[in-house]
Design a protein around this motif. Structure first.
Motif, PDB file in Angstrom:
ATOM      1  N   GLU A 267       0.816  -1.218   0.000  1.00  0.00           N
ATOM      2  CA  GLU A 267       0.000   0.000   0.000  1.00  0.00           C
ATOM      3  C   GLU A 267       0.851   1.270   0.000  1.00  0.00           C
ATOM      4  O   GLU A 267       0.586   2.224  -0.719  1.00  0.00           O
ATOM      5  N   LYS A 268       1.892   1.243   0.837  1.00  0.00           N
ATOM      6  CA  LYS A 268       2.747   2.442   0.980  1.00  0.00           C
ATOM      7  C   LYS A 268       3.655   2.652  -0.221  1.00  0.00           C
ATOM      8  O   LYS A 268       4.230   3.722  -0.395  1.00  0.00           O
ATOM      9  N   GLU A 269       3.827   1.624  -1.024  1.00  0.00           N
ATOM     10  CA  GLU A 269       4.781   1.706  -2.146  1.00  0.00           C
ATOM     11  C   GLU A 269       4.073   1.969  -3.476  1.00  0.00           C
ATOM     12  O   GLU A 269       4.687   1.804  -4.535  1.00  0.00           O
ATOM     13  N   LYS A 270       2.814   2.353  -3.438  1.00  0.00           N
ATOM     14  CA  LYS A 270       2.124   2.669  -4.700  1.00  0.00           C
ATOM     15  C   LYS A 270       1.630   4.124  -4.686  1.00  0.00           C
ATOM     16  O   LYS A 270       1.529   4.734  -3.612  1.00  0.00           O
ATOM     17  N   TYR A 271       1.309   4.668  -5.869  1.00  0.00           N
ATOM     18  CA  TYR A 271       0.803   6.045  -5.992  1.00  0.00           C
ATOM     19  C   TYR A 271      -0.704   6.043  -6.112  1.00  0.00           C
ATOM     20  O   TYR A 271      -1.298   5.088  -6.597  1.00  0.00           O
TER      21      TYR A 271
END
Ligand code: KIV
Length: 271
Positions: A267-271
């Protein structure tokens, strides 16, 4: 002894002064920007853009195939990264042996196109005229005696050189000649430690050993060997400081697993 990071730029004069005060000289190979940046920021004194790139970068069995254009490409990448170290570039096989004009032309290309500070070439008296011409053009030259890998097909083996009297005598004469001609330093590769000591003590210019023993004025290793990126190479002179082949492999295996398991990106690694 700590690293003299207060020395802003390593020059051939600084290296000479290091020998005079007994400070050992550190040298490693570099072939690309990112690694050169790390080595320079650690305080390495000399970065050698070695023709060992032919082995560790291109995967050739010997140093013979690498071309002058390829050496210049590696040198340009290294020079862009460096603030402090002296950058020395190997003249590759075939770029200097035929005559002194070719040697000078090859050297001028390296200096003009890469911005490097000096060149290194393998051999002794047979290169005297070429060394004189390169030096006359104002370009510092480093010699390389002992096991000279560009002559591997003459030697037939990578074992220790100059164990016999005749070869040791020729090496001592060549070392003195290189100093007389004006070389600023000399790599001594895979020779008996006692010979490394005798040569180092007989010269006013620094000697840099790779399998040349502890009495040389400095030491050089191929960076990929000392970091353990190369795997099946264990000469006695090599000290490995990391086992990067295994560490990188492990990291890549974990990445592959994360991708396959759809664990990356999260989740944290996507835009
Ligand atoms: O090409 C190289 O890396 C070298 C060192 C082994 C001295 O010449």
């Amino acid at each position: 002894m700590s690293v003299h990071k207060e020395i802003k730029k390593i020059t051939t004069h600084v290296l000479h002064a290091m020998k005079n005060r007994g400070e050992k000289i550190s040298m490693l190979t570099a072939y690309d920007y990112s690694m050169a940046k790390i080595l320079d920021s650690a305080g390495i004194d000399i970065l050698l853009v070695g023709d060992s790139a032919s082995n560790v970068i291109a995967g050739h069995e010997t140093t013979l195939p690498i071309t002058l254009d390829q050496m210049i490409y590696h040198a340009q990448s290294v020079v862009r990264a460096v603030d402090r170290a002296l950058v020395v570039v190997d003249l590759p096989f075939g770029s200097y042996q035929s005559n002194s004009t070719k040697a000078l032309d090859s050297t001028i290309r390296i200096m003009k196109e890469s911005g490097a500070h000096a060149v290194k070439l393998e051999g002794g008296s047979e290169n005297a005229e070429s060394i004189q011409r390169i030096l006359s053009a104002g370009i510092p030259v480093m010699g390389h005696l002992g096991l000279t890998p560009q002559s591997i097909y003459k030697f037939g083996t990578y074992t220790v050189r100059a164990k016999e009297e005749m070869e040791a005598e020729k090496l001592k004469k060549d070392a003195l000649l290189l100093e007389e001609l004006g070389c600023f330093g000399l790599v001594l590769e895979k020779i008996p430690s006692a010979l490394g000591k005798e040569v180092s003590e007989s010269l006013s210019i620094p000697t840099i050993g790779i399998g040349g023993g502890p009495y040389c004025d400095g030491q050089v290793l191929v960076t990929h060997d000392m970091l353990g990126i190369t795997k099946d190479f264990h000469p006695r002179f090599l000290r490995r400081y990391l086992e990067l082949f295994d560490e990188i492999k492990d990291a890549v295996e974990r990445y592959i697993t994360d991708v396959k398991n759809q664990d990356f990106p999260n989740e944290k690694e996507k835009y």
